[in-house]
Design an enzyme around this catalytic site. Structure first.
Site, PDB file in Angstrom:
ATOM      1  N   ASN A   7     -18.640 124.874  30.934  1.00  0.00           N
ATOM      2  CA  ASN A   7     -17.871 125.806  31.761  1.00  0.00           C
ATOM      3  C   ASN A   7     -17.911 127.165  31.066  1.00  0.00           C
ATOM      4  OD1 ASN A   7     -15.977 127.289  33.110  1.00  0.00           O
ATOM      5  ND2 ASN A   7     -14.313 125.801  32.880  1.00  0.00           N
ATOM      6  N   ARG A  83     -20.172 124.202  35.629  1.00  0.00           N
ATOM      7  CA  ARG A  83     -19.200 124.747  36.583  1.00  0.00           C
ATOM      8  C   ARG A  83     -19.712 126.121  37.015  1.00  0.00           C
ATOM      9  NH1 ARG A  83     -13.735 127.877  35.561  1.00  0.00           N
ATOM     10  NH2 ARG A  83     -13.052 127.989  37.709  1.00  0.00           N
ATOM     11  N   HIS A 172     -11.080 126.954  42.583  1.00  0.00           N
ATOM     12  CA  HIS A 172     -10.465 125.735  42.011  1.00  0.00           C
ATOM     13  C   HIS A 172     -10.853 124.490  42.807  1.00  0.00           C
ATOM     14  CE1 HIS A 172      -6.817 128.240  40.393  1.00  0.00           C
ATOM     15  NE2 HIS A 172      -7.719 128.090  39.427  1.00  0.00           N
ATOM     16  N   ARG A 233      -1.946 137.980  38.251  1.00  0.00           N
ATOM     17  CA  ARG A 233      -2.506 138.431  39.539  1.00  0.00           C
ATOM     18  C   ARG A 233      -1.412 138.500  40.597  1.00  0.00           C
ATOM     19  NH1 ARG A 233      -7.222 133.967  39.574  1.00  0.00           N
ATOM     20  NH2 ARG A 233      -7.193 133.860  37.316  1.00  0.00           N
ATOM     21  N   GLU A 376     -11.010 118.960  35.641  1.00  0.00           N
ATOM     22  CA  GLU A 376     -12.206 119.466  36.332  1.00  0.00           C
ATOM     23  C   GLU A 376     -13.478 119.013  35.627  1.00  0.00           C
ATOM     24  OE1 GLU A 376      -9.918 123.027  35.973  1.00  0.00           O
ATOM     25  OE2 GLU A 376     -10.903 123.850  37.738  1.00  0.00           O
TER      26      GLU A 376
END
Ligand code: ADP
Length: 390
Positions: A7, A83, A172, A233, A376
């Site tokens: 990743n 990923r 995601h 964010r 993940e």
């Protein structure tokens, strides 16, 4: 059978090796671009093997450090899963990497300039270091490719969609898919027969409405800035407010991007921290921390309720990632006063479920609410092993 999962993110690289779905090695390099980057490796039981600071000035260097470590440890890697943040409109499934796939990941750099270049570099370095081994690209956006067009296109002039591919992509996806599968397994039902809302609440946060095993809508959009209020964010804000701010503060588009992605959310509202632990710690001392906490939970509640509408009900709500797995206080605030939607929390179960999987709804609740740890990397490893047939 050993599968390596890579990743390669915007400022860090994470990796893991799985053997028959068991994690036997993991590592990361953080603060890439600095003289004091942190390198850490863990062994098969999760014990830290190495943890040191060294100068890692770019992603190329970071990826070489990891590739050399894997060689040194003599893993027998048979397939590599990557990923990839953005697969654009083309990839609705993971794929085996070839030249055409690499070209398309490169074409998607305009859509994910902070991620896709490093994802691609990860593939290229693996091709050099592990020649002949199958590389699989697993896209963050792929799980959301089932979102109907009428939910995905923005009500802007249509030509901008055609010309610039401006639409909702969602992110995601690998985590939401993993959570859907795990929840279905726990409920002993096929995802085909379930309506699930998955809440991935980490540094970045997104919610997905899932029906019959397919993503129907998700809160992130063209970029991962949309939707929920997050650590730094802003999530959904009136677009005209952003344009107005640029004018009155004389802020360039580039600087405004920093405001909405790095200086907003929990950090921007509280003025204290982007970390929910700090917010909760300061809740009774700082009115702004309290405000940030309330706002964060409000946006999650609002999305859950709207997705119940879109799905025409819900069987199961899942909380996951850093905040979702570890903060009973956040979960309680989000789900309180939702009895009329069939959601009743068991306070004790909620407060005793921290950092572990468990059902936190009361027995009489129509909707099952669960906390599940997301993984993940394991999902990428499973997909990679399937596709590469190892
Ligand atoms: P990422 O999106 O980077 O993978 P994580 O899913 O690991 O992030 O989530 C990290 C965030 O989780 C932290 O910034 C922090 O806000 C939150 N978090 C971790 N532990 C707790 C806790 N015990 N209580 C509240 N929030 C927590």
């Amino acid at each position: 059978m050993q599968v390596f999962v890579l990743n390669s993110g915007s400022s860090s690289v994470k990796c893991a090796v799985f053997q028959h779905e068991k994690r036997i090695f993991s590592g990361f390099i953080e603060r890439i671009g600095f003289n004091d980057a942190r390198v850490q490796y863990k062994d098969f039981v999760g014990n830290i093997q190495e943890d040191y600071i060294e100068s890692v000035l770019n992603h190329h260097q970071a990826l070489l450090v990891i590739a050399n470590t894997l060689k040194k440890l003599q893993f027998k890697i048979e397939a590599i899963g990557h990923r990839i943040v953005h697969g654009g409109e083309k990839f609705s499934k993971p794929v085996i990497v070839n030249e055409e796939v690499k070209k398309y990941i490169r074409d998607c750099i305009v859509l994910a300039p902070l991620h896709n270049p490093y994802n691609l570099l990860g593939i290229e370095i693996c091709e050099q270091y592990f020649p002949g081994i199958t590389n699989v690209a697993v896209f963050d956006t792929a799980f959301h490719s089932t979102i109907p067009k009428e939910y995905a296109i923005y009500p802007l002039p249509y030509e901008y969609y055609v010309k610039y591919k401006i639409r909702k992509y969602g992110f995601h996806g690998t985590s939401h898919q993993y959570l859907m599968l795990k929840a279905s397994e726990l409920l002993n039902k096929s995802p085909e027969n379930l309506k699930i809302i998955t809440c991935h609440l980490g540094n970045g946060a997104s919610i997905t409405a899932i029906k019959n095993g397919k993503s129907v809508d998700t809160s992130m959009g063209f970029t991962p800035t949309a939707g929920l209020m997050m650590g730094t964010r802003c999530g959904d804000v009136d677009p005209s407010a952003i344009i107005y701010l640029q004018q009155v503060e004389n802020i360039s588009a580039r600087d405004m991007e920093v405001v909405i992605t790095k200086k907003s959310g929990l950090l921007g509202v509280s003025g204290i921290s982007a970390d929910m632990r700090e917010i909760v710690f300061n809740i009774d001392k700082s009115t702004r921390a309290k405000l940030a906490f309330k706002m964060y939970c409000y946006y999650v509640k609002k999305y859950i309720a709207s997705y119940i509408g879109i799905l025409n009900g819900v069987d199961c709500i899942v909380f996951s990632a850093g905040v979702g797995e570890n903060s009973p206080r956040v979960r309680e605030e989000i789900l309180k006063n939702m009895e009329n939607l069939g959601i009743i929390i068991d306070k004790e179960k909620n407060f005793s479920t921290v950092g572990k999987d468990g059902i936190i709804s009361a027995d009489e609740s129509q909707v099952k609410v669960m906390v599940l740890r997301t993984d993940e990397e394991l999902m990428i490893a499973k997909i990679t092993a399937q596709l590469a047939k190892v």
